[in-house]
Design an enzyme around this catalytic site. Structure first.
Site, PDB file in Angstrom:
ATOM      1  N   ALA A  77     -69.097  30.186 -33.687  1.00  0.00           N
ATOM      2  CA  ALA A  77     -68.374  31.365 -34.177  1.00  0.00           C
ATOM      3  C   ALA A  77     -69.020  31.929 -35.432  1.00  0.00           C
ATOM      4  O   ALA A  77     -69.152  33.148 -35.588  1.00  0.00           O
ATOM      5  CB  ALA A  77     -66.915  31.005 -34.449  1.00  0.00           C
ATOM      6  N   TYR A  78     -69.434  31.046 -36.331  1.00  0.00           N
ATOM      7  CA  TYR A  78     -70.075  31.478 -37.579  1.00  0.00           C
ATOM      8  C   TYR A  78     -71.407  32.159 -37.287  1.00  0.00           C
ATOM      9  O   TYR A  78     -71.691  33.239 -37.814  1.00  0.00           O
ATOM     10  CB  TYR A  78     -70.272  30.260 -38.476  1.00  0.00           C
ATOM     11  CG  TYR A  78     -70.926  30.553 -39.809  1.00  0.00           C
ATOM     12  CD1 TYR A  78     -70.272  31.307 -40.773  1.00  0.00           C
ATOM     13  CD2 TYR A  78     -72.193  30.047 -40.111  1.00  0.00           C
ATOM     14  CE1 TYR A  78     -70.858  31.564 -41.999  1.00  0.00           C
ATOM     15  CE2 TYR A  78     -72.783  30.303 -41.339  1.00  0.00           C
ATOM     16  CZ  TYR A  78     -72.119  31.061 -42.275  1.00  0.00           C
ATOM     17  OH  TYR A  78     -72.708  31.320 -43.489  1.00  0.00           O
TER      18      TYR A  78
END
Length: 247
Positions: A155-156
């Site tokens: 996600a990052y």
């Protein structure tokens, strides 16, 4: 807080009250910039830093707000311009990181990461594109994990890959304005954001992953930012991997 127009170059540092942002502020003040120190929640920490800068003869201003809120950011930029007379450099270190395997990541965490890291960068970049002075620089932040592809960072890294693409396109959209747009992509750097949730064995392993056999320091990243902010006028539309040789 200064209320006079500054004769110095002026830098606005988003996320300037801690971690890499604090080191960027220190470096730019050392190079005689007037600085606006942005905070999202820790107003007291930002104001202490501003007081320290002013007490040492510098020019500084604390400004707060949600980087993903376009109305707030527009007013924040205008407040800095009103205080100092303009903005020459915008450094956007603001961001969050939550690690999890993709299969088990809470989607509310995913949404928060994208809101701050992607929408926040977009909003700040939009304001910078509209309000930076000629000869200005916008410096966004990514991560070297967009290349190393470590597990649990999906996600990052998705958010930071978006930042990289945004940067490359905006640099070309600002043709003729004499404004550079670049992104710094740090490797493992000893900041609270990086160290949070990692055990000693993981930190030791990552510190040995580069040929220099250490973690980066926030000061290492600040050196690159200062270069892009000032003398590096021929560096534009680039992703600068400041990571000690991490492959």
């Amino acid at each position: 807080m200064t209320k006079n127009k500054s004769d110095k170059r002026v830098a606005l540092v988003l996320g300037g009250s801690g971690g890499i942002g604090k080191s960027v502020i220190d470096k730019l003040v050392e190079q005689d910039y007037a600085v606006a120190v942005h905070y999202s929640a820790n107003k007291g920490k930002a104001e202490l830093l501003v007081d320290e800068i002013i007490n040492n003869g510098g020019e500084a201003l604390a400004v707060g707000g949600d980087v993903a809120d376009e109305v707030t950011m527009s007013q924040l930029f205008d407040n800095v311009i009103s205080a100092f007379g303009g903005i020459d450099v915008v450094v956007n270190t603001a961001g969050i990181m939550k690690l999890s395997p993709l299969s088990t990541l809470n989607l509310s965490d995913f949404d928060q990461i994208q809101r701050i890291n992607v929408r926040g960068t977009f909003v700040v970049s939009q304001q910078a594109a509209l309000k930076l002075r000629k000869g200005g620089s916008l410096i966004n932040f990514s991560t070297s994990v967009t290349r190393t592809s470590f597990p649990n960072y999906s996600a990052y890294v998705a958010s930071k890959a978006a930042v990289e693409s945004l940067t490359l396109i905006l640099a070309r959209e600002l043709r003729g304005k004499d404004i550079t747009v670049n992104t710094v992509a740090p490797g493992p750097t000893a900041t609270p954001l990086f160290l949070s949730g990692k055990d000693e064995a993981t930190i030791t392993h990552l510190s040995q992953a580069t040929p220099l056999e250490r973690l980066g320091n926030p000061e290492d990243i600040a050196e690159t930012v200062a270069f892009l902010a000032g003398p590096a006028r021929w560096v534009n539309g680039q992703i600068i991997f400041t990571n000690g040789g991490l492959a």
